[in-house]
Design a protein around this motif. Structure first.
Motif, PDB file in Angstrom:
ATOM      1  N   ARG A   3       0.824  -1.208   0.000  1.00  0.00           N
ATOM      2  CA  ARG A   3       0.000   0.000   0.000  1.00  0.00           C
ATOM      3  C   ARG A   3       0.863   1.264   0.000  1.00  0.00           C
ATOM      4  O   ARG A   3       0.505   2.251  -0.619  1.00  0.00           O
ATOM      5  CB  ARG A   3      -0.941   0.038   1.221  1.00  0.00           C
ATOM      6  N   GLY A   4       1.966   1.252   0.702  1.00  0.00           N
ATOM      7  CA  GLY A   4       2.828   2.436   0.752  1.00  0.00           C
ATOM      8  C   GLY A   4       3.326   2.823  -0.623  1.00  0.00           C
ATOM      9  O   GLY A   4       3.295   3.989  -0.996  1.00  0.00           O
ATOM     10  N   SER A   5       3.772   1.863  -1.395  1.00  0.00           N
ATOM     11  CA  SER A   5       4.272   2.188  -2.729  1.00  0.00           C
ATOM     12  C   SER A   5       3.119   2.591  -3.650  1.00  0.00           C
ATOM     13  O   SER A   5       3.291   3.427  -4.536  1.00  0.00           O
ATOM     14  CB  SER A   5       5.028   0.992  -3.321  1.00  0.00           C
ATOM     15  N   GLN A   6       1.950   2.018  -3.444  1.00  0.00           N
ATOM     16  CA  GLN A   6       0.786   2.393  -4.246  1.00  0.00           C
ATOM     17  C   GLN A   6       0.434   3.866  -4.015  1.00  0.00           C
ATOM     18  O   GLN A   6       0.154   4.611  -4.950  1.00  0.00           O
ATOM     19  CB  GLN A   6      -0.411   1.514  -3.880  1.00  0.00           C
ATOM     20  N   ARG A   7       0.484   4.270  -2.760  1.00  0.00           N
ATOM     21  CA  ARG A   7       0.190   5.671  -2.440  1.00  0.00           C
ATOM     22  C   ARG A   7       1.193   6.598  -3.116  1.00  0.00           C
ATOM     23  O   ARG A   7       0.831   7.642  -3.648  1.00  0.00           O
ATOM     24  CB  ARG A   7       0.228   5.898  -0.929  1.00  0.00           C
ATOM     25  N   GLU A  12       2.490  10.523  -7.341  1.00  0.00           N
ATOM     26  CA  GLU A  12       3.281  10.920  -8.498  1.00  0.00           C
ATOM     27  C   GLU A  12       2.393  11.128  -9.715  1.00  0.00           C
ATOM     28  O   GLU A  12       2.549  12.094 -10.459  1.00  0.00           O
ATOM     29  CB  GLU A  12       4.340   9.856  -8.807  1.00  0.00           C
ATOM     30  N   ARG A  13       1.437  10.227  -9.915  1.00  0.00           N
ATOM     31  CA  ARG A  13       0.526  10.345 -11.051  1.00  0.00           C
ATOM     32  C   ARG A  13      -0.342  11.589 -10.920  1.00  0.00           C
ATOM     33  O   ARG A  13      -0.580  12.303 -11.893  1.00  0.00           O
ATOM     34  CB  ARG A  13      -0.362   9.109 -11.165  1.00  0.00           C
ATOM     35  N   ALA A  14      -0.810  11.862  -9.713  1.00  0.00           N
ATOM     36  CA  ALA A  14      -1.639  13.047  -9.490  1.00  0.00           C
ATOM     37  C   ALA A  14      -0.834  14.318  -9.753  1.00  0.00           C
ATOM     38  O   ALA A  14      -1.334  15.268 -10.350  1.00  0.00           O
ATOM     39  CB  ALA A  14      -2.193  13.047  -8.068  1.00  0.00           C
TER      40      ALA A  14
END
Length: 71
Positions: A3-7, A12-14
């Motif tokens: 989950r940490g890397s997903q966030r 980054e995408r946002a």
């Protein structure tokens, strides 16, 4: 654990989607110039709204009923 890397990826995408726009972007104006510009924009907006309201009120009561029925 992932989950940490997903966030991080989402952040980054946002940030990439936002481009360069930011709420606190520096437009190179002094506070006084900014106030003047914003005041002028507000006056134009109010004049446009008043003109629109004047145009809508001259249309008659039928226009008001249609708008109320849509809600």
């Amino acid at each position: 654990m992932t989950r940490g890397s997903q966030r991080e990826r989402d952040r980054e995408r946002a940030a990439a989607r936002a481009g360069g726009k930011g709420k606190n972007g520096d437009d190179g104006l002094t506070p006084e110039q900014r106030r003047e510009r914003d005041g002028k924009a507000l006056q134009e907006k109010a004049a446009k709204k008043a003109a629109q309201a004047a145009g809508a009120s001259s249309g008659g009561a039928a226009g008001g009923k249609g708008a109320a029925a849509k809600k």
